[in-house]
Structure formats: structure tokens, C-alpha cells
Design an enzyme around this catalytic site. Structure first.
Site, PDB file in Angstrom:
ATOM      1  N   LYS A  78       0.804  -1.236   0.000  1.00 18.72           N
ATOM      2  CA  LYS A  78       0.000   0.000   0.000  1.00 18.72           C
ATOM      3  C   LYS A  78       0.837   1.288   0.000  1.00 18.72           C
ATOM      4  O   LYS A  78       0.417   2.285  -0.576  1.00 18.72           O
ATOM      5  CB  LYS A  78      -0.951   0.013   1.198  1.00 18.72           C
ATOM      6  CG  LYS A  78      -2.165  -0.885   1.026  1.00 18.72           C
ATOM      7  CD  LYS A  78      -3.034  -0.766   2.265  1.00 18.72           C
ATOM      8  CE  LYS A  78      -4.421  -1.313   2.033  1.00 18.72           C
ATOM      9  NZ  LYS A  78      -5.347  -0.909   3.095  1.00 18.72           N
ATOM     10  N   ASP A 115     -10.290   3.999   1.859  1.00 21.01           N
ATOM     11  CA  ASP A 115     -10.567   3.489   3.214  1.00 21.01           C
ATOM     12  C   ASP A 115     -11.293   4.512   4.088  1.00 21.01           C
ATOM     13  O   ASP A 115     -12.199   4.155   4.852  1.00 21.01           O
ATOM     14  CB  ASP A 115      -9.265   3.069   3.911  1.00 21.01           C
ATOM     15  CG  ASP A 115      -8.748   1.729   3.422  1.00 21.01           C
ATOM     16  OD1 ASP A 115      -9.562   0.916   2.951  1.00 21.01           O
ATOM     17  OD2 ASP A 115      -7.526   1.501   3.516  1.00 21.01           O
TER      18      ASP A 115
END
Ligand code: ATR
Length: 294
Positions: A78, A115
Site C-alpha cells: 500500500k 478506506d
């Protein structure tokens, strides 16, 4: 609408997306996106892409070369994808992590992070009465806590109380998210005087650590000091009802589970790649949960 399983046949025009991780075999994303593709009858495929760290740059260059519409990015890539993509959105820079890649018409790749929005959308769905009027407590200072804090800043909470085992990491998080003026930092556990003194102000508390996950110890805490309208959220979804959420329910508090964040964060990517904004329904939750528990 009930979803009946059926065999999907791809055509030469199928749209392609996937999830890049290492390992990737525990990812729920292929099931999740596969459900939405079938539900909407879309000619598309979402596949696991097991990419070791030393081949990440090659894999990213391969996405436009192979005609992919984009991909999700998961552990451990990520942060590593940030210098490898052409454009990084402001929210991904703020969180310091990319979880969604979009291949643009000109072959460049944009990295973003869904997110924080997923956390907020899930909160709205599972705790519709919550408002950002009071301070929020966030437990943890890792990647998940960064996304949750970014969400809470966006929502407009007046203060974030950051609780973490390692105080320095919480201070770093507050500094890098530029919330040090609106954040107060405390050590764990959530049973000490600091917690008791501040807990009655809190409108929302979020566990953003792995505590409470299967195989991990539970978060030690005292929820008796929270106001009756406080909301308790967990980012852990295995088990779905963590010890934290079970205790919160016993106190009659509104609870928000971690599965919802996982499902909601996926919506924006699906919509970009496949052209339909999908919904998070009870049936989808049950379908993904059956994969987690299998
Ligand atoms: P993620 O990206 O999932 O947030 P991470 O970056 O490894 O994962 O962060 C893990 C978080 O869980 C951290 O806040 C960590 O606390 P430290 O900063 O003190 O390491 C917290 N954590 C993990 N195991 C813990 C434990 N046994 N007790 C207390 N906190 C724990």
C-alpha cells in the site's frame, strides 16, 4: 433481489480489475467484486494478482499494458506503490497509502485511497444517528488508524483522542496528518484515569488495532464511562462481533462492525472500473462473511 449463483462467461470485451498483494490468497476482494459483477450482470472479471515486492514495479507497468481498468492494492504494497504511479490523490497522500489504482485513458495510473470514505459510509449506514459534534477516540496509530483519523477530520470532529501502546507512533500520526492541534495523545489501556476523565465527552470510539481479532488478545477497556448515545466501532471483522462490540452491546451502545468498512471501501473502485456504483446489502454481507468463516 435474490442473487442466484451462475456461471459467468467472459467475452473478448470483458473489463478487467484485480487485487495486488503478497500473499493474496486470503483477500476477500475477489469474492466481493465477483458478487457485484454477477449481481449487475456485468461482463467483467476481478482476479487475485499475487505480486512479490521485487516485481511490484513490473506488475504496475503491466496493468495498462494488459488493458486492466485498475486494481486494488493490499498488504504489503500500500505504501510502496506511491512512487510507482503517475498521479496520487490528496487523500492517499494524507493517509500515506494507496488501496485503489485507476488506469486512465492515456495509460497513466492514478493511486487513491478509499478506506477513509469507506469508514464514513459504513458509519452512516450502521450508526445513522451519529454526528461529528463530540470528540472521537481512536485506538491505534498504524495504517488503519491513519485512514480512520483522515475520515474523522473530513467529517469535522472537534478533537481526536489518540490512544496507542507506543506514544511516539501516535505523536507521529498526529504530526503527519497535521492534527496535532486537534488531537490529544494517551497511552493504553483504556481503564486508567486519562480514559475515565475524557471518555464521557466521546461521541465515537474506534478500535483501529488488531486487538480483538481471532488469535489476538482483546482490548482491555472500561465502557461504563461512555454516554448512552456513544457509538463504538471496530475495524476488525474476524470475528464479526469482537469482544469490544459484545461489551458495547451489553452497555446498550450503538455498534459498527469492521466488515462494513471493508465492503464500503470497495464501492468507489468498482464504480470506476465497471461503471456501476454498487450497494452494500445484507445479502452481500452474508455472502462475504460466509467466505471469511469458510
Ligand atoms: P495496520 O496497518 O493494520 O493499522 P500496523 O501499522 O502494524 O497495522 O499498526 C498496528 C496497530 O496496532 C498499532 O497501533 C499497534 O500499536 P504500536 O504502535 O504500539 O505498535 C497496535 N497493536 C498491535 N498489537 C498490539 C498489542 N498487543 N497491544 C496494543 N496495541 C497493539
Amino acid at each position: 433481489m435474490t442473487h442466484s449463483p451462475r456461471i459467468l462467461t467472459h467475452t473478448g470485451a470483458s473489463r478487467l480489475a484485480g487485487v495486488i498483494g503478497w500473499p493474496v490468497d486470503h483477500s476477500q476482494s475477489p469474492r466481493l467484486h465477483g458478487y457485484w459483477l454477477a449481481h449487475h450482470g456485468i461482463d467483467g472479471a476481478y482476479v487475485p494478482l499475487a505480486v512479490p515486492p521485487d516485481r511490484l514495479a513490473e506488475a504496475l507497468a503491466g496493468l495498462p499494458a494488459l488493458g486492466f481498468s485498475g486494481a486494488n492494492v493490499t498488504i504489503p504494497h500500500k505504501a510502496a506503490v506511491i512512487p510507482l504511479v503517475h498521479h496520487v490523490t490528496a487523500v492517499a497522500r494524507q493517509i500515506g497509502a494507496v488501496n485503489t489504482l485507476i488506469v486512465n485513458g492515456d495509460g497513466t495510473i492514478t493511486g487513491t485511497n478509499t478506506d477513509a470514505q469507506g469508514f464514513l459510509d459504513n458509519l452512516k449506514q450502521q450508526a445513522p444517528a451519529w454526528t461529528p459534534a463530540r470528540p472521537a477516540a481512536v485506538i491505534g496509530a498504524g495504517g488503519a488508524a491513519r485512514a480512520v483519523c483522515a475520515a474523522l477530520i473530513k467529517a469535522g470532529v472537534p478533537e481526536i483522542l489518540l490512544f496507542n501502546r507506543t506514544i511516539d507512533k501516535a505523536a507521529e500520526l498526529a504530526e503527519s496528518l497535521r492534527i496535532h492541534r486537534a488531537a490529544a495523545i494517551f497511552p493504553l489501556p483504556l481503564t486508567g484515569g486519562m480514559w475515565k476523565a475524557r471518555a464521557r465527552d466521546i461521541g465515537l470510539m474506534v478500535n483501529a488495532t488488531a486487538l480483538g481479532m481471532t488469535g489476538h488478545p482483546a482490548l482491555e477497556l472500561d465502557l461504563s464511562v461512555l454516554q448512552p448515545d456513544a457509538v463504538v466501532a471496530d475495524i476488525v471483522y474476524a470475528p464479526l462481533k469482537t469482544p469490544l462490540l459484545v461489551t458495547a452491546e451489553q452497555f446498550g451502545l450503538t455498534t459498527v462492525d469492521g466488515l462494513g468498512m471493508l465492503l464500503h471501501q470497495a464501492r468507489a473502485g468498482f464504480s470506476q472500473w465497471f461503471g456501476v456504483m454498487p450497494e452494500v446489502t445484507d445479502e452481500l454481507r452474508a455472502f462475504v462473511l460466509s467466505g471469511i468463516n469458510a
